[in-house]
Design a protein around this motif. Structure first.
Motif, PDB file in Angstrom:
ATOM      1  N   LEU A  86      70.373  -9.423   6.097  1.00 17.81           N
ATOM      2  CA  LEU A  86      70.914  -8.048   6.150  1.00 17.81           C
ATOM      3  C   LEU A  86      71.286  -7.215   5.147  1.00 17.81           C
ATOM      4  O   LEU A  86      70.603  -6.045   5.108  1.00 17.81           O
ATOM      5  CB  LEU A  86      71.575  -8.091   7.786  1.00 17.81           C
ATOM      6  CG  LEU A  86      71.077  -8.433   9.103  1.00 17.81           C
ATOM      7  CD1 LEU A  86      72.191  -8.513  10.033  1.00 17.81           C
ATOM      8  CD2 LEU A  86      69.929  -7.577   9.406  1.00 17.81           C
ATOM      9  N   ILE A  87      72.057  -7.726   4.370  1.00 24.44           N
ATOM     10  CA  ILE A  87      72.387  -7.081   3.266  1.00 24.44           C
ATOM     11  C   ILE A  87      71.463  -6.804   2.361  1.00 24.44           C
ATOM     12  O   ILE A  87      71.138  -5.805   1.923  1.00 24.44           O
ATOM     13  CB  ILE A  87      73.980  -7.727   2.719  1.00 24.44           C
ATOM     14  CG1 ILE A  87      74.932  -7.761   3.616  1.00 24.44           C
ATOM     15  CG2 ILE A  87      74.183  -7.211   1.252  1.00 24.44           C
ATOM     16  CD1 ILE A  87      76.200  -8.801   3.197  1.00 24.44           C
ATOM     17  N   PHE A  88      70.616  -7.988   1.923  1.00 28.96           N
ATOM     18  CA  PHE A  88      69.528  -7.793   1.122  1.00 28.96           C
ATOM     19  C   PHE A  88      68.502  -6.746   1.820  1.00 28.96           C
ATOM     20  O   PHE A  88      67.753  -6.024   1.136  1.00 28.96           O
ATOM     21  CB  PHE A  88      68.848  -9.012   0.792  1.00 28.96           C
ATOM     22  CG  PHE A  88      69.747  -9.900  -0.058  1.00 28.96           C
ATOM     23  CD1 PHE A  88      70.428  -9.547  -1.008  1.00 28.96           C
ATOM     24  CD2 PHE A  88      69.530 -11.524   0.139  1.00 28.96           C
ATOM     25  CE1 PHE A  88      71.352 -10.533  -2.003  1.00 28.96           C
ATOM     26  CE2 PHE A  88      70.264 -12.248  -0.620  1.00 28.96           C
ATOM     27  CZ  PHE A  88      71.139 -11.671  -1.660  1.00 28.96           C
ATOM     28  N   SER A  89      68.384  -6.784   3.036  1.00 26.55           N
ATOM     29  CA  SER A  89      67.015  -5.986   3.531  1.00 26.55           C
ATOM     30  C   SER A  89      67.560  -4.331   3.242  1.00 26.55           C
ATOM     31  O   SER A  89      66.832  -3.655   3.208  1.00 26.55           O
ATOM     32  CB  SER A  89      67.028  -6.258   5.032  1.00 26.55           C
ATOM     33  OG  SER A  89      68.012  -5.649   5.968  1.00 26.55           O
ATOM     34  N   ILE A 146      66.051 -18.768   7.477  1.00 25.79           N
ATOM     35  CA  ILE A 146      66.892 -17.353   8.337  1.00 25.79           C
ATOM     36  C   ILE A 146      67.185 -16.255   7.387  1.00 25.79           C
ATOM     37  O   ILE A 146      67.075 -15.254   7.779  1.00 25.79           O
ATOM     38  CB  ILE A 146      68.139 -18.227   8.843  1.00 25.79           C
ATOM     39  CG1 ILE A 146      67.544 -19.250  10.029  1.00 25.79           C
ATOM     40  CG2 ILE A 146      68.982 -17.178   9.542  1.00 25.79           C
ATOM     41  CD1 ILE A 146      68.639 -20.087  10.372  1.00 25.79           C
ATOM     42  N   LEU A 147      67.741 -16.679   6.040  1.00 22.26           N
ATOM     43  CA  LEU A 147      68.085 -15.532   5.429  1.00 22.26           C
ATOM     44  C   LEU A 147      66.839 -14.501   4.968  1.00 22.26           C
ATOM     45  O   LEU A 147      67.002 -13.585   5.173  1.00 22.26           O
ATOM     46  CB  LEU A 147      68.459 -16.061   3.909  1.00 22.26           C
ATOM     47  CG  LEU A 147      69.148 -15.043   3.022  1.00 22.26           C
ATOM     48  CD1 LEU A 147      70.281 -15.554   2.210  1.00 22.26           C
ATOM     49  CD2 LEU A 147      67.903 -14.715   2.114  1.00 22.26           C
ATOM     50  N   ILE A 152      63.520  -9.602   5.831  1.00 21.49           N
ATOM     51  CA  ILE A 152      61.985  -9.197   5.960  1.00 21.49           C
ATOM     52  C   ILE A 152      61.823  -8.277   7.326  1.00 21.49           C
ATOM     53  O   ILE A 152      61.543  -7.213   7.053  1.00 21.49           O
ATOM     54  CB  ILE A 152      60.968 -10.376   5.717  1.00 21.49           C
ATOM     55  CG1 ILE A 152      60.870 -10.708   4.465  1.00 21.49           C
ATOM     56  CG2 ILE A 152      59.792  -9.836   6.267  1.00 21.49           C
ATOM     57  CD1 ILE A 152      60.204 -11.952   4.139  1.00 21.49           C
ATOM     58  N   LEU A 153      62.575  -8.853   8.368  1.00 27.29           N
ATOM     59  CA  LEU A 153      62.430  -8.099   9.767  1.00 27.29           C
ATOM     60  C   LEU A 153      63.215  -6.654   9.846  1.00 27.29           C
ATOM     61  O   LEU A 153      62.013  -5.714   9.966  1.00 27.29           O
ATOM     62  CB  LEU A 153      62.914  -8.949  10.791  1.00 27.29           C
ATOM     63  CG  LEU A 153      62.634  -8.745  12.260  1.00 27.29           C
ATOM     64  CD1 LEU A 153      61.235  -8.343  12.657  1.00 27.29           C
ATOM     65  CD2 LEU A 153      63.218  -9.307  13.244  1.00 27.29           C
TER      66      LEU A 153
END
Length: 171
Positions: A86-89, A146-147, A152-153
């Protein structure tokens, strides 16, 4: 299913973990190059909703890996990997921009995307090297899946929201 489980068991018991890590890193390098190439080509054509939605749907089939014991991840690690994703997204959502041209909505080319992609590659390799000493290779593969999925989502949902907002403003 048991024959497939036997094959997975055989792979994880007969191939040394270091080779599995190297192999998965090479595959990740190839996929990263493929993603960047596809993104560069996509910026030359108008984007469509299905091109935003389909990648996470196709990727979701990878969840089948969790049917096998080798890839199952404890819930605490699922939460950790999801949080990192989520942080990367957030970076991907922030750097993804669209522009309107005569014949449609286009994805803007971004140097930041390439930097983010290679930063993720480097962090992934470092993470695999460090974590492979304390976490089984299959479990580590599950965590990185999972990461990636939890990165991506939300990114694609953010893209869809931005796309729809621009589409609405045009109309």
């Amino acid at each position: 299913m048991s024959k497939l489980q036997d094959l997975v068991d055989y792979i994880f018991t007969s191939i040394p973990p270091v080779y599995l890590i190297i192999g998965s890193t090479v595959i990740f390098l190839v996929m990263t190059t493929f993603v960047y190439t596809m993104r560069a080509k996509a910026s030359n054509k108008p984007i469509q909703v299905k091109k935003i939605i389909l990648p996470p749907l196709f990727m979701s089939t990878g969840m089948l890996m969790f049917l096998f014991d080798e890839f199952q991840v404890p819930w605490t690690q699922v939460l950790e990997a999801s949080l990192v994703g989520l942080i990367f997204s957030a970076f991907l959502i922030k750097t993804t921009k669209f522009e309107m041209k005569e014949d449609g909505i286009y994805l803007k080319k971004s140097k930041a995307f390439l930097i983010i992609l290679f930063s993720l590659l480097i962090l992934r390799m470092i993470g695999k090297i460090v974590l492979s000493n304390s976490i089984d290779v299959g479990e580590l593969g599950g965590m990185f899946f999972i990461l990636a999925f939890s990165m991506i989502l939300p990114w694609r949902i953010g893209m869809l929201v931005k796309y729809k907002k621009l589409e609405k403003n045009i109309k």
